[in-house]
Design a protein around this motif. Sequence first.
Motif, mmCIF file in Angstrom:
data_model
loop_
_atom_site.group_PDB
_atom_site.id
_atom_site.type_symbol
_atom_site.label_atom_id
_atom_site.label_comp_id
_atom_site.label_asym_id
_atom_site.label_seq_id
_atom_site.Cartn_x
_atom_site.Cartn_y
_atom_site.Cartn_z
ATOM 1 N N ALA A 1 -11.359 6.161 4.585
ATOM 2 C CA ALA A 1 -9.937 5.797 5.234
ATOM 3 C C ALA A 1 -9.611 4.508 4.580
ATOM 4 N N THR B 1 -6.981 5.014 1.381
ATOM 5 C CA THR B 1 -5.690 5.356 2.034
ATOM 6 C C THR B 1 -4.779 4.153 2.355
ATOM 7 N N GLN C 1 -1.385 3.116 0.631
ATOM 8 C CA GLN C 1 0.116 2.894 1.072
ATOM 9 C C GLN C 1 0.761 1.614 0.778
ATOM 10 N N PHE D 1 -1.041 12.213 -2.712
ATOM 11 C CA PHE D 1 -1.473 11.526 -1.296
ATOM 12 C C PHE D 1 -1.328 12.838 -0.117
ATOM 13 N N CYS D 2 -0.650 13.839 -0.245
ATOM 14 C CA CYS D 2 -0.684 14.793 0.566
ATOM 15 C C CYS D 2 -2.011 15.398 0.589
ATOM 16 N N VAL E 1 2.180 9.363 6.093
ATOM 17 C CA VAL E 1 2.142 9.102 4.459
ATOM 18 C C VAL E 1 3.091 9.805 3.680
ATOM 19 N N TYR F 1 -4.788 14.212 -0.730
ATOM 20 C CA TYR F 1 -6.066 13.276 -0.505
ATOM 21 C C TYR F 1 -5.949 13.100 1.170
ATOM 22 N N ASN F 2 -4.727 12.936 1.712
ATOM 23 C CA ASN F 2 -4.722 12.369 3.139
ATOM 24 C C ASN F 2 -5.143 13.629 4.151
ATOM 25 N N VAL G 1 -8.907 13.814 3.746
ATOM 26 C CA VAL G 1 -9.825 12.521 4.366
ATOM 27 C C VAL G 1 -9.789 12.922 5.924
ATOM 28 N N CYS H 1 5.600 7.974 0.879
ATOM 29 C CA CYS H 1 5.954 8.710 -0.555
ATOM 30 C C CYS H 1 7.406 8.817 -0.777
#
Length: 401
Positions: free
Chosen positions: A310, A313, A317, A143-144, A203, A146-147, A150, A207
């Motif tokens: 977006a 994401t 979440q 997630f770190c 995010v 990918y976010n 984006v 997590c």
Amino acid sequence: MGWDSKEDQPLTWQYTADSVLKYDVRILHMIGVWPLSGSQLYRCVVTVIIALCLGHFVEAVINLYTLHGDLEDFTLALSNVSVVIVGILKVTFFLRHERGYCHLVRWLDTIVASQREYTRGRPHLEEAFAGAQTLAVRITRGFCMYNATVVLAWVLAPLAAPPEAKRLPFQQLPFGEGSPFSLYALSYAMQGVSMLLIALISVQMDCFFTAAMIHAASQLRILNSRLSDLQLGKAGLQLQGGTTLDSMYDELRLCIHTHQEITRFVEHLENVMNPIAMMQLAVGVFNGCMLIFPATYSAENDALVKCLAAAPTISAQLLLYCLGAHSVREQGEAVPLSAYSCGWADASAAFRRSLLVVMARAQKPLALTAGRIYPIQRATFLSLLNAGYSYYAVLRNFNSR
């Protein structure tokens, strides 16, 4: 039980080296939220982040005020500023209850350490713990990355537009031909940096809670295995020379103590998580609606690409909270069956009475909620998607008039 009741001392970098939540805590530290070193510098960093986000909010107000009749741009601007607002609220909530978060980490580490001696030599239990650790780390890292990708793509997208257009990443300001370039550059940098920081913080806090739920479910799974393994004469329970009725009862008492600790930990997790989960679920439904609308009606290709990038994401979440909470509840509900599966028929009367108490207490579900009013479970994800689409349908009907 209060959030600051015990073991709520600030964490240090050295302590997190052996913590099961090491990666989540250290990433929050590196982006300036969790002051592991105790330095006041981190307070200054948080102040700068909040100042940048407030500047972003002011520009959003100006953008919304200057938009006239363009509902697609209006919904996109609202979606962007909602992420900033929720991010600021998450940071504020963390700073206000930082000791409760420290307590959460220390408590989980204590539970994990207390059960590690039972996992040694039992491959299926060692695999359960290792699997939970691997899954939590992969979610955090994934997630770190990918976010950040984006948000950076969104920030850099306006650079492809003609220079005279003076497009900004998120909130468009009424820059004229005579507007100074320095003001445009300053606004561009403020929006990009503030959104990148607040998106990462938001995010990673999600997590962090997801990792805590994954480990809580893992510890319940290990406890269930310990309960079902309570068999007279079983090698796994040969304590001090051999398994007896008394040793079975002693082992059951240890299992009861572990169950009570996990139950109290989940209650504490509920206390510190439910306000943030409520904000995330609410903004997820809102943003789902706000992003679908411009993606459907906007004639600009960059708006479509932004929305499509977006959307995963936002939905992911929501899914993290729902799957994590459902896993905790599911493993908690398995405790009575695991207790019934042990060798209670050959045990003493005291053992059977205690086992009945365990089964009765475990009937209460370990439910995690959003704002103490909305239960979080697997079915919640579908209901949230349905709600987001319903709001989108209302907005579409309003726009078609």
